[in-house]
Scaffold this motif. Structure first.
Motif, short mmCIF file in Angstrom:
data_model
loop_
_atom_site.label_atom_id
_atom_site.label_comp_id
_atom_site.label_asym_id
_atom_site.label_seq_id
_atom_site.Cartn_x
_atom_site.Cartn_y
_atom_site.Cartn_z
N ALA A 109 56.51 -84.69 -59.97
CA ALA A 109 55.58 -85.71 -59.47
C ALA A 109 54.43 -85.91 -60.45
CB ALA A 109 55.06 -85.31 -58.10
N ALA A 110 53.93 -84.81 -61.04
CA ALA A 110 52.84 -84.91 -62.02
C ALA A 110 53.30 -85.65 -63.27
CB ALA A 110 52.32 -83.52 -62.37
N ILE A 111 54.55 -85.42 -63.69
CA ILE A 111 55.10 -86.13 -64.84
C ILE A 111 55.18 -87.62 -64.55
CG2 ILE A 111 57.18 -86.49 -66.25
CD1 ILE A 111 57.73 -83.43 -65.86
N GLU A 112 55.73 -87.95 -63.38
CA GLU A 112 55.87 -89.36 -63.00
C GLU A 112 54.51 -90.05 -62.94
OE1 GLU A 112 57.92 -89.09 -59.29
OE2 GLU A 112 59.82 -88.52 -60.23
N THR A 113 53.53 -89.40 -62.37
CA THR A 113 52.18 -89.97 -62.26
C THR A 113 51.56 -90.16 -63.64
OG1 THR A 113 51.88 -88.94 -60.10
CG2 THR A 113 49.88 -89.61 -61.26
N VAL A 138 53.05 -90.58 -66.54
CA VAL A 138 53.73 -91.67 -67.24
C VAL A 138 53.30 -93.02 -66.67
CG1 VAL A 138 56.00 -92.72 -67.72
CG2 VAL A 138 55.67 -90.25 -67.98
N ALA A 139 53.17 -93.10 -65.33
CA ALA A 139 52.77 -94.36 -64.69
C ALA A 139 51.32 -94.72 -65.02
CB ALA A 139 52.96 -94.25 -63.18
N GLN A 140 50.43 -93.74 -65.07
CA GLN A 140 49.01 -94.01 -65.28
C GLN A 140 48.63 -94.20 -66.75
OE1 GLN A 140 46.95 -90.79 -63.30
NE2 GLN A 140 47.11 -91.78 -61.30
N HIS A 141 49.46 -93.72 -67.64
CA HIS A 141 49.15 -93.78 -69.07
C HIS A 141 50.33 -94.43 -69.81
CE1 HIS A 141 45.70 -91.25 -68.28
NE2 HIS A 141 46.49 -90.48 -67.56
N PRO A 142 50.33 -95.76 -69.90
CA PRO A 142 51.45 -96.48 -70.51
C PRO A 142 51.71 -96.10 -71.96
CG PRO A 142 49.88 -98.00 -69.49
CD PRO A 142 49.29 -96.63 -69.41
#
Length: 160
Positions: free
Chosen positions: A132-136, A138-142
């Motif tokens: 979940a931390a990885i997904e977040t 990647v989503a927050q930092h393009p």
């Protein structure tokens, strides 16, 4: 043979040995007499410094040998106090993690703090909180570049 005086940065385990004027060799021999084990001076030194964690049988033997409670003797190994290794000032070791929950928390912190690149390896990359931390991240930092391990980990979790 004289034994060096204890330093304030020494673990309680080492201080207990030095308080009894025992060498590493003498303490290992006395411990083996109690446990029937095969500890040596090198292993005792690793326990005292926090480089290695003491097992159940040897903990009981050391408590008997030094007449001290385990929460006192092994606080440096159990995270209840700063170990000699942590306080030595080495740039390589920032913190010694001794519990699974601490490891997962550290992995999540690393993923959440990634800003340029993120690499994921090993079996622990399947931990849900970590994914979940990885997904977040990647989503927050393009601009974050998730290297192959992170991409595989995210794909395995069902992320798109």
């Amino acid at each position: 043979m004289s034994v060096a005086a204890a330093s304030s940065t020494d673990s309680a385990l080492k201080r207990a040995r030095l308080a009894r004027n025992m060498t590493l060799e003498g303490a290992a021999e006395a411990l083996n007499a109690i446990t029937g084990g095969a500890a040596d001076a090198s292993l005792l030194s690793a326990w005292e410094s926090g480089r290695r964690r003491t097992g159940k049988r040897n903990r009981a033997g050391l408590c008997q040998l030094y007449r001290e409670r385990p929460e006192v003797l092994f606080a440096h190994q159990d995270g209840a106090a700063t170990s000699v290794l942590e306080s030595s000032g080495t740039a390589v070791v920032v913190k010694v993690l001794t519990r699974w929950t601490d490891l997962v928390e550290a992995m999540v912190d690393v993923a959440a703090g990634a800003r340029e690149q993120l690499v994921v390896t090993g079996s622990r990359s399947k931990e849900k909180a970590y994914l979940a931390a990885i997904e977040t991240a990647v989503a927050q930092h393009p601009d974050l570049v998730p290297l192959p391990g992170a991409v595989r980990a995210a794909a395995a979790s069902g992320a798109r």
